[in-house]
Design a protein around this motif. Sequence first.
Motif, PDB file in Angstrom:
ATOM      1  N   GLY A  61      63.619 -28.977  51.845  1.00 16.71           N
ATOM      2  CA  GLY A  61      64.874 -28.649  52.500  1.00 16.71           C
ATOM      3  C   GLY A  61      65.561 -27.476  51.827  1.00 16.71           C
ATOM      4  O   GLY A  61      65.172 -27.038  50.739  1.00 16.71           O
ATOM      5  N   LYS A  62      66.612 -26.986  52.455  1.00 17.51           N
ATOM      6  CA  LYS A  62      67.315 -25.796  51.967  1.00 17.51           C
ATOM      7  C   LYS A  62      67.874 -25.998  50.565  1.00 17.51           C
ATOM      8  O   LYS A  62      67.887 -25.063  49.744  1.00 17.51           O
ATOM      9  CB  LYS A  62      68.443 -25.418  52.937  1.00 17.51           C
ATOM     10  N   ASP A  63      68.358 -27.221  50.261  1.00 16.24           N
ATOM     11  CA  ASP A  63      69.019 -27.472  48.985  1.00 16.24           C
ATOM     12  C   ASP A  63      68.026 -27.400  47.827  1.00 16.24           C
ATOM     13  O   ASP A  63      68.294 -26.760  46.804  1.00 16.24           O
ATOM     14  CB  ASP A  63      69.708 -28.842  48.998  1.00 16.24           C
ATOM     15  N   SER A  64      66.885 -28.062  47.975  1.00 16.32           N
ATOM     16  CA  SER A  64      65.935 -28.088  46.861  1.00 16.32           C
ATOM     17  C   SER A  64      65.265 -26.731  46.657  1.00 16.32           C
ATOM     18  O   SER A  64      64.993 -26.328  45.521  1.00 16.32           O
ATOM     19  CB  SER A  64      64.893 -29.187  47.066  1.00 16.32           C
ATOM     20  N   TYR A  65      65.011 -25.991  47.755  1.00 20.27           N
ATOM     21  CA  TYR A  65      64.493 -24.624  47.590  1.00 20.27           C
ATOM     22  C   TYR A  65      65.486 -23.772  46.809  1.00 20.27           C
ATOM     23  O   TYR A  65      65.112 -23.028  45.884  1.00 20.27           O
ATOM     24  CB  TYR A  65      64.263 -23.973  48.954  1.00 20.27           C
ATOM     25  N   THR A  66      66.764 -23.854  47.183  1.00 17.41           N
ATOM     26  CA  THR A  66      67.786 -23.054  46.503  1.00 17.41           C
ATOM     27  C   THR A  66      67.903 -23.460  45.047  1.00 17.41           C
ATOM     28  O   THR A  66      67.997 -22.603  44.156  1.00 17.41           O
ATOM     29  CB  THR A  66      69.142 -23.219  47.211  1.00 17.41           C
ATOM     30  N   MET A  67      67.883 -24.765  44.763  1.00 15.23           N
ATOM     31  CA  MET A  67      67.956 -25.214  43.373  1.00 15.23           C
ATOM     32  C   MET A  67      66.802 -24.652  42.553  1.00 15.23           C
ATOM     33  O   MET A  67      67.001 -24.154  41.433  1.00 15.23           O
ATOM     34  CB  MET A  67      67.928 -26.741  43.321  1.00 15.23           C
TER      35      MET A  67
END
Length: 295
Positions: A61-67
Amino acid sequence: MADDTPLIFHPPAGADRADTRRGKREADKRAKRLRRLTGQAIGDYAMINDGDRVLVCLSGGKDSYTMLEMLLQLRDAAPVDFELHALNLDQKQPGFPEHVLPEYLSGRGVPYTILEQDTYSVVTRVIPEGRTMCSLCSRLRRGALYTFAAENGYNKIALGHHKDDIVATFFLNLFFGGRMAGMPPKLKSDDGRNIVIRPLAYCREDDIAAYAENRGFPIIPCNLCGSQDNLQRQQVQRMMADWERTAPGRVEQIFRAMCNVKPSQLADPTLFDFAGLDAGEQARDWFAAPGSTED
């Protein structure tokens, strides 16, 4: 901090040159803001120290990629040395594109593990149709991640929850759980084996979504929890979205309040010694277990 990772910006169709330049500037500012806030959260809560082995949980998801991207950039500039290892839990959801994350992580040069556990079948077998699956799914997923980290020597587990998640969890507990509790930026697991960190704790979801779109991350949608209607979390998220429209800044204010708790101004006697505000044990004992009185 320098960002050596090129930022991909996708201008909207038909955008003229000035709009493209403006969009690029906004994307650069957003990326720097996310990196600064991630670094600030890591520093404020002492999330990462020299020699740490950090297991970065990647869902697609977008959150884990960004993290992951923020941690990679900060690691390259940080004065301490720490290891990053990406972990994806393949829950055997039907239609899950198994090739996406290995291809992405290999392309970024990130060491990774794909942990295969058929929690999907367990959840769909145990939870009656129409009931919320999130609680059981979360427990099974958390158990698998904690066990992998402990067995492989990773002393920190990084999860991609952001500020909006933290505030939403506070209201979920308040409205549906009858307690004032949230999702802390850093915690020790109940068995004491793992430290969980949330490096995106200071970051807003809209910034993360825009960053993920600009970077063109290969997003993998969740077809289990995320597809269910009328979830309590969705109710809270709709409430928060309405606040952002009608009272911008309210979510930020609530998060600041969560970081500025005054136990003496609440009502939990286990957190503050209300009884000790005045002496009088005899009266205190009577009121705690009042005896019989004459009419």
